[in-house]
Write an enzyme that holds these catalytic residues in place. Structure first.
Site, PDB file in Angstrom:
ATOM      1  N   ASN A 158      -6.594   3.531   4.633  1.00  0.00           N
ATOM      2  CA  ASN A 158      -6.979   4.654   5.488  1.00  0.00           C
ATOM      3  C   ASN A 158      -6.154   5.909   5.179  1.00  0.00           C
ATOM      4  O   ASN A 158      -6.626   7.030   5.391  1.00  0.00           O
ATOM      5  CB  ASN A 158      -6.862   4.280   6.964  1.00  0.00           C
ATOM      6  CG  ASN A 158      -5.446   3.986   7.409  1.00  0.00           C
ATOM      7  OD1 ASN A 158      -4.777   3.137   6.824  1.00  0.00           O
ATOM      8  ND2 ASN A 158      -4.993   4.650   8.462  1.00  0.00           N
ATOM      9  N   HIS A 159      -4.951   5.745   4.633  1.00  0.00           N
ATOM     10  CA  HIS A 159      -4.157   6.932   4.299  1.00  0.00           C
ATOM     11  C   HIS A 159      -4.719   7.652   3.068  1.00  0.00           C
ATOM     12  O   HIS A 159      -4.691   8.889   3.014  1.00  0.00           O
ATOM     13  CB  HIS A 159      -2.686   6.557   4.119  1.00  0.00           C
ATOM     14  CG  HIS A 159      -1.966   6.439   5.422  1.00  0.00           C
ATOM     15  ND1 HIS A 159      -1.127   7.413   5.908  1.00  0.00           N
ATOM     16  CD2 HIS A 159      -2.006   5.462   6.367  1.00  0.00           C
ATOM     17  CE1 HIS A 159      -0.665   7.037   7.095  1.00  0.00           C
ATOM     18  NE2 HIS A 159      -1.183   5.852   7.392  1.00  0.00           N
ATOM     19  N   HIS A 203      -2.357  -2.696   6.794  1.00  0.00           N
ATOM     20  CA  HIS A 203      -2.738  -1.741   7.840  1.00  0.00           C
ATOM     21  C   HIS A 203      -1.936  -1.861   9.132  1.00  0.00           C
ATOM     22  O   HIS A 203      -1.404  -0.877   9.631  1.00  0.00           O
ATOM     23  CB  HIS A 203      -4.235  -1.854   8.143  1.00  0.00           C
ATOM     24  CG  HIS A 203      -4.754  -0.824   9.093  1.00  0.00           C
ATOM     25  ND1 HIS A 203      -4.572   0.538   8.879  1.00  0.00           N
ATOM     26  CD2 HIS A 203      -5.462  -0.924  10.254  1.00  0.00           C
ATOM     27  CE1 HIS A 203      -5.141   1.212   9.864  1.00  0.00           C
ATOM     28  NE2 HIS A 203      -5.681   0.352  10.717  1.00  0.00           N
TER      29      HIS A 203
END
Length: 220
Positions: A73-74, A177
């Site tokens: 997600n980064h 995550h």
């Protein structure tokens, strides 16, 4: 979306948790296991960047012939900032290091890296097939291609509810995550993000050992 890998018959396959720019921590672990770049392979659960001192160095690991990473997600937050000008979320979640770099250069480096970073891996091991996604797999691995990007990159539903049901259609799944104090297993899903940016550690494990552990749990 999904990249498959045949079994590595010449060396070992390792999987590493979220690096978040901590290249030196990865080097320490690779040295510990005597990682051989000529025959071993390294798989990453994503989030190579942000919060640590060497984000670019970690991002460019994917250009090494022995290293493979799924998108985290980064990386997606960085993409949304650099390509769609949505900066708020990234800057408030570790992307402030980007202010020290030329934006065109960063955009090019990220684009080159993400071309090699699908959302999921499937790797054959001595003890079965292991899947890798960043955050959370579908309940049936057969649905991986139609599972939302939101689920694969962001979801914490399974771990927050401590769901220990088995993901069908796959022998083992490894994710990152969600930071955990120590690597944790729920069903046949292994969580290996030990919070490098506050713990000073990264988790590096052999994929074949994870798959063997899942097989033993299913067949005690």
């Amino acid at each position: 979306m999904l990249k498959r890998f045949e079994r590595n018959d010449s060396g070992h396959d390792y999987v590493v948790g979220d690096l978040h720019g901590h290249y030196a921590l990865l080097e320490r672990e690779l040295t510990r296991v005597e990682f051989d770049t000529g025959k071993d392979r390294l798989f990453s659960v994503g989030d190579l960047i942000d919060r640590g001192p060497d984000s670019l160095k970690c991002l460019e690991l994917v250009h090494q012939p022995w290293c493979f990473a799924v998108t985290g997600n980064h990386e997606m937050m960085a993409r949304n900032a650099l390509f769609d000008n949505h900066w708020g979320q990234w800057l408030s979640n570790g992307g402030e290091w980007s202010r020290d770099h030329d934006k065109v250069m960063l955009r090019n480096r990220l684009a080159e890296a993400m071309m090699k970073m699908p959302l999921a891996f499937e790797i054959e091991t001595l003890n079965g097939v292991a899947g890798i996604v960043h955050a959370e797999p579908p309940r049936d691995w057969a649905d991986i291609r139609k599972t939302s990007r939101e689920t694969l990159l962001w979801s914490r539903q399974r771990i927050e509810a401590s769901l220990d049901d088995v993901v069908s259609g796959i022998d083992a799944v490894v994710v990152g995550h969600t930071p955990v104090p120590e690597p944790k297993t729920l069903g046949n899903v292994r969580y290996i993000d030990v919070g490098s940016f506050f713990s000073g550690r990264v988790c590096l494990e052999k994929l074949e050992d994870i798959a063997a552990m899942m097989k033993k749990d299913r067949n005690p």
